[in-house]
Motif scaffolding. Structure first.
Motif, PDB file in Angstrom:
ATOM      1  N   GLY A  68      23.608 -11.775  -0.947  1.00 53.79           N
ATOM      2  CA  GLY A  68      23.578 -10.922  -2.120  1.00 53.79           C
ATOM      3  C   GLY A  68      24.654 -11.237  -3.137  1.00 53.79           C
ATOM      4  O   GLY A  68      24.750 -10.573  -4.169  1.00 53.79           O
ATOM      5  N   ALA A  69      25.488 -12.252  -2.862  1.00 54.44           N
ATOM      6  CA  ALA A  69      26.491 -12.659  -3.847  1.00 54.44           C
ATOM      7  C   ALA A  69      25.803 -13.104  -5.139  1.00 54.44           C
ATOM      8  O   ALA A  69      26.345 -12.931  -6.231  1.00 54.44           O
ATOM      9  N   LEU A  70      24.616 -13.687  -4.996  1.00 52.58           N
ATOM     10  CA  LEU A  70      23.746 -13.985  -6.129  1.00 52.58           C
ATOM     11  C   LEU A  70      22.518 -13.099  -5.972  1.00 52.58           C
ATOM     12  O   LEU A  70      21.763 -13.250  -5.020  1.00 52.58           O
ATOM     13  N   SER A  71      22.351 -12.172  -6.870  1.00 45.72           N
ATOM     14  CA  SER A  71      21.249 -11.214  -6.743  1.00 45.72           C
ATOM     15  C   SER A  71      19.983 -11.734  -7.433  1.00 45.72           C
ATOM     16  O   SER A  71      20.049 -12.634  -8.270  1.00 45.72           O
ATOM     17  N   PRO A  72      18.835 -11.158  -7.070  1.00 49.95           N
ATOM     18  CA  PRO A  72      17.588 -11.560  -7.712  1.00 49.95           C
ATOM     19  C   PRO A  72      17.695 -11.471  -9.233  1.00 49.95           C
ATOM     20  O   PRO A  72      18.334 -10.571  -9.776  1.00 49.95           O
ATOM     21  N   ALA A  73      17.102 -12.451  -9.883  1.00 48.10           N
ATOM     22  CA  ALA A  73      17.068 -12.575 -11.343  1.00 48.10           C
ATOM     23  C   ALA A  73      18.381 -13.084 -11.933  1.00 48.10           C
ATOM     24  O   ALA A  73      18.483 -13.236 -13.153  1.00 48.10           O
ATOM     25  N   SER A  74      19.389 -13.375 -11.088  1.00 43.78           N
ATOM     26  CA  SER A  74      20.629 -13.951 -11.599  1.00 43.78           C
ATOM     27  C   SER A  74      20.362 -15.386 -12.042  1.00 43.78           C
ATOM     28  O   SER A  74      19.689 -16.142 -11.346  1.00 43.78           O
ATOM     29  N   ARG A  75      20.889 -15.744 -13.181  1.00 39.67           N
ATOM     30  CA  ARG A  75      20.760 -17.112 -13.658  1.00 39.67           C
ATOM     31  C   ARG A  75      21.798 -17.963 -12.948  1.00 39.67           C
ATOM     32  O   ARG A  75      22.951 -17.553 -12.794  1.00 39.67           O
ATOM     33  N   ILE A  76      21.389 -19.133 -12.504  1.00 44.38           N
ATOM     34  CA  ILE A  76      22.327 -20.047 -11.856  1.00 44.38           C
ATOM     35  C   ILE A  76      22.584 -21.218 -12.801  1.00 44.38           C
ATOM     36  O   ILE A  76      21.799 -21.460 -13.724  1.00 44.38           O
ATOM     37  N   PRO A  77      23.677 -21.929 -12.597  1.00 43.31           N
ATOM     38  CA  PRO A  77      24.013 -23.026 -13.517  1.00 43.31           C
ATOM     39  C   PRO A  77      22.892 -24.061 -13.581  1.00 43.31           C
ATOM     40  O   PRO A  77      22.158 -24.265 -12.615  1.00 43.31           O
ATOM     41  N   THR A  78      22.813 -24.722 -14.715  1.00 41.03           N
ATOM     42  CA  THR A  78      21.852 -25.813 -14.830  1.00 41.03           C
ATOM     43  C   THR A  78      22.247 -26.916 -13.858  1.00 41.03           C
ATOM     44  O   THR A  78      23.408 -26.997 -13.418  1.00 41.03           O
ATOM     45  N   VAL A  79      21.303 -27.762 -13.562  1.00 40.46           N
ATOM     46  CA  VAL A  79      21.575 -28.892 -12.674  1.00 40.46           C
ATOM     47  C   VAL A  79      22.715 -29.728 -13.248  1.00 40.46           C
ATOM     48  O   VAL A  79      23.660 -30.087 -12.529  1.00 40.46           O
ATOM     49  N   ARG A  80      22.634 -30.021 -14.521  1.00 43.40           N
ATOM     50  CA  ARG A  80      23.671 -30.854 -15.155  1.00 43.40           C
ATOM     51  C   ARG A  80      25.044 -30.192 -15.109  1.00 43.40           C
ATOM     52  O   ARG A  80      26.043 -30.843 -14.843  1.00 43.40           O
ATOM     53  N   LYS A  81      25.089 -28.910 -15.374  1.00 48.33           N
ATOM     54  CA  LYS A  81      26.373 -28.185 -15.374  1.00 48.33           C
ATOM     55  C   LYS A  81      26.994 -28.169 -13.989  1.00 48.33           C
ATOM     56  O   LYS A  81      28.178 -28.471 -13.826  1.00 48.33           O
ATOM     57  N   LEU A  82      26.187 -27.829 -12.976  1.00 48.82           N
ATOM     58  CA  LEU A  82      26.740 -27.779 -11.623  1.00 48.82           C
ATOM     59  C   LEU A  82      27.150 -29.166 -11.153  1.00 48.82           C
ATOM     60  O   LEU A  82      28.190 -29.328 -10.511  1.00 48.82           O
ATOM     61  N   ALA A  83      26.354 -30.175 -11.493  1.00 44.53           N
ATOM     62  CA  ALA A  83      26.703 -31.552 -11.123  1.00 44.53           C
ATOM     63  C   ALA A  83      28.039 -31.945 -11.751  1.00 44.53           C
ATOM     64  O   ALA A  83      28.911 -32.509 -11.079  1.00 44.53           O
ATOM     65  N   ALA A  84      28.214 -31.618 -13.021  1.00 41.65           N
ATOM     66  CA  ALA A  84      29.470 -31.940 -13.699  1.00 41.65           C
ATOM     67  C   ALA A  84      30.640 -31.181 -13.074  1.00 41.65           C
ATOM     68  O   ALA A  84      31.710 -31.752 -12.830  1.00 41.65           O
ATOM     69  N   ASP A  85      30.442 -29.898 -12.795  1.00 36.06           N
ATOM     70  CA  ASP A  85      31.503 -29.075 -12.196  1.00 36.06           C
ATOM     71  C   ASP A  85      31.940 -29.606 -10.836  1.00 36.06           C
ATOM     72  O   ASP A  85      33.118 -29.529 -10.487  1.00 36.06           O
ATOM     73  N   LEU A  86      30.975 -30.107 -10.058  1.00 30.90           N
ATOM     74  CA  LEU A  86      31.277 -30.581  -8.704  1.00 30.90           C
ATOM     75  C   LEU A  86      31.555 -32.075  -8.635  1.00 30.90           C
ATOM     76  O   LEU A  86      31.880 -32.589  -7.574  1.00 30.90           O
ATOM     77  N   GLY A  87      31.384 -32.773  -9.745  1.00 28.20           N
ATOM     78  CA  GLY A  87      31.608 -34.213  -9.756  1.00 28.20           C
ATOM     79  C   GLY A  87      30.536 -34.968  -8.981  1.00 28.20           C
ATOM     80  O   GLY A  87      30.816 -35.976  -8.333  1.00 28.20           O
ATOM     81  N   LEU A  88      29.300 -34.468  -9.066  1.00 30.25           N
ATOM     82  CA  LEU A  88      28.190 -35.088  -8.350  1.00 30.25           C
ATOM     83  C   LEU A  88      27.204 -35.694  -9.333  1.00 30.25           C
ATOM     84  O   LEU A  88      27.176 -35.337 -10.510  1.00 30.25           O
ATOM     85  N   ALA A  89      26.349 -36.554  -8.816  1.00 33.49           N
ATOM     86  CA  ALA A  89      25.257 -37.090  -9.614  1.00 33.49           C
ATOM     87  C   ALA A  89      24.251 -35.966  -9.865  1.00 33.49           C
ATOM     88  O   ALA A  89      24.054 -35.097  -9.006  1.00 33.49           O
ATOM     89  N   VAL A  90      23.615 -35.987 -11.008  1.00 34.94           N
ATOM     90  CA  VAL A  90      22.618 -34.977 -11.357  1.00 34.94           C
ATOM     91  C   VAL A  90      21.513 -34.943 -10.300  1.00 34.94           C
ATOM     92  O   VAL A  90      21.054 -33.862  -9.910  1.00 34.94           O
ATOM     93  N   ASN A  91      21.080 -36.097  -9.822  1.00 33.62           N
ATOM     94  CA  ASN A  91      20.006 -36.142  -8.827  1.00 33.62           C
ATOM     95  C   ASN A  91      20.385 -35.449  -7.520  1.00 33.62           C
ATOM     96  O   ASN A  91      19.517 -34.924  -6.824  1.00 33.62           O
ATOM     97  N   THR A  92      21.659 -35.449  -7.187  1.00 34.23           N
ATOM     98  CA  THR A  92      22.116 -34.790  -5.964  1.00 34.23           C
ATOM     99  C   THR A  92      21.899 -33.281  -6.061  1.00 34.23           C
ATOM    100  O   THR A  92      21.349 -32.657  -5.151  1.00 34.23           O
TER     101      THR A  92
END
Length: 124
Positions: free
Chosen positions: A27-51
């Motif tokens: 429940g830390a992320l509740s229904p209808a909560s928006r999550i980061p875009t793939v590109r944003k999360l990849a950049a934040d974590l230093g990962l490839a977008v495909n990952t």
């Protein structure tokens, strides 16, 4: 909110998938909560977008998130009774495989093979 353990034997996409799934389940992320875009999360974590995209695909297939085109990706609505029953069956399966000494890769291979066999038989 999310972090990676570079020394973990668990692949980065699975670490992302597992952390997002846990945040949704608790429940830390509740229904209808928006999550980061793939590109944003990849950049934040230093990962490839495909990952990150792979982690999101698996979460979407599991019914935990939904992509709404250009509007972004959101936590899916509350769990349906059938999804909750499927999750219980999956937990039981995982426990049984562990008891039998069968690892993750082989367990997944068994499930894939059974899905393919079942789908093939249904098409006959």
């Amino acid at each position: 909110m999310f972090s990676l353990d570079p020394d973990s034997p668990v692949p980065p996409f699975e670490q992302v998938r597992a952390q997002l799934a846990a945040a949704i389940d608790t429940g830390a992320l509740s229904p209808a909560s928006r999550i980061p875009t793939v590109r944003k999360l990849a950049a934040d974590l230093g990962l490839a977008v495909n990952t990150v995209a792979r982690a999101y695909r698996e979460l979407e297939l599991a019914g935990l998130i939904e992509t709404r085109g250009r509007n972004g990706t959101y936590v899916a609505g509350s769990n349906s009774p059938s999804r909750a029953a499927a999750a219980r069956a999956a937990r039981d399966f995982v426990r049984r495989m562990r008891d039998l000494g069968i690892g993750e890769a082989e367990s997944l291979a068994i499930v894939r093979r059974e899905i393919e066999t079942t789908l093939h038989a249904a098409q006959l």
